[in-house]
Design a protein around this motif. Structure first.
Motif, short mmCIF file in Angstrom:
data_model
loop_
_atom_site.label_atom_id
_atom_site.label_comp_id
_atom_site.label_asym_id
_atom_site.label_seq_id
_atom_site.Cartn_x
_atom_site.Cartn_y
_atom_site.Cartn_z
N ILE A 113 0.74 -1.28 -0.10
CA ILE A 113 0.09 0.14 0.07
C ILE A 113 0.89 1.26 0.05
O ILE A 113 0.83 2.04 -0.88
N TYR A 114 1.91 1.35 0.91
CA TYR A 114 2.74 2.35 0.77
C TYR A 114 3.39 2.39 -0.42
O TYR A 114 3.63 3.73 -1.15
N GLY A 115 3.71 1.34 -1.19
CA GLY A 115 4.63 1.53 -2.26
C GLY A 115 3.66 2.02 -3.68
O GLY A 115 3.92 2.81 -4.41
N ALA A 116 2.52 1.37 -3.55
CA ALA A 116 1.52 1.59 -4.60
C ALA A 116 0.93 3.09 -4.73
O ALA A 116 0.63 3.64 -5.71
N PHE A 117 0.52 3.28 -3.48
CA PHE A 117 -0.28 4.56 -3.41
C PHE A 117 0.33 5.71 -2.55
O PHE A 117 -0.47 6.61 -1.84
N SER A 118 1.50 5.74 -2.26
CA SER A 118 2.19 6.83 -1.54
C SER A 118 1.94 8.17 -2.03
O SER A 118 1.98 9.19 -1.22
N GLU A 119 1.78 8.46 -3.16
CA GLU A 119 1.47 9.81 -3.60
C GLU A 119 0.10 10.28 -3.27
O GLU A 119 -0.39 11.32 -3.27
N LYS A 120 -0.98 9.18 -4.08
CA LYS A 120 -2.27 9.21 -3.76
C LYS A 120 -2.90 9.40 -2.42
O LYS A 120 -3.77 9.99 -2.02
N ILE A 160 -11.18 2.64 3.66
CA ILE A 160 -10.50 4.07 3.23
C ILE A 160 -10.28 4.04 1.81
O ILE A 160 -9.92 4.99 1.34
N LYS A 161 -11.05 2.93 0.93
CA LYS A 161 -10.76 3.13 -0.43
C LYS A 161 -11.46 4.25 -1.15
O LYS A 161 -11.02 4.70 -2.12
N GLY A 162 -12.49 4.89 -0.48
CA GLY A 162 -12.93 6.06 -0.90
C GLY A 162 -12.05 7.14 -1.16
O GLY A 162 -12.39 8.08 -2.05
N ARG A 163 -11.05 7.38 -0.41
CA ARG A 163 -10.03 8.26 -0.46
C ARG A 163 -9.28 8.19 -1.76
O ARG A 163 -8.64 9.04 -2.11
N LEU A 164 -9.11 6.96 -2.27
CA LEU A 164 -8.42 6.81 -3.38
C LEU A 164 -9.18 7.15 -4.85
O LEU A 164 -8.34 7.49 -5.74
#
Length: 87
Positions: A53-60, A82-86
């Motif tokens: 999760i840190y690697g794939a979505f660290s910017e978003k 927390i998927k709605g935040r993505l």
């Protein structure tokens, strides 16, 4: 869906409690070894999930330490929350 996530998180707490209780009050026979292996497997898989999760979505997605801890404990069930935040 909210009830499912709440139930699943409660179930994860029970699972963690069983696995960790084996450290302090070992189960009889070979169950002790099995629970040690299961605890190691759960810790390993949840760490891998958290690192992904840190690697794939660290910017978003900026996770707080509390959210990261909850992802480690509850795994995918916290991610569903927390998927709605993505999106």
């Amino acid at each position: 869906m909210n009830y499912f996530i709440t139930f699943a998180k409660a179930l994860m707490i029970v699972i963690w409690a069983l696995l960790l209780s084996n450290l302090f009050f070992p189960f009889p026979g070979k169950a002790e070894i099995v629970f040690y292996l299961l605890l190691g497997f759960v810790i390993f898989m949840h760490l891998i999930q958290l690192l992904m999760i840190y690697g794939a979505f660290s910017e978003k997605l900026k996770l707080t330490k509390l959210e990261a801890g909850q992802i480690f404990i509850f795994g995918v069930f916290k991610l569903w929350q927390i998927k709605g935040r993505l999106l």
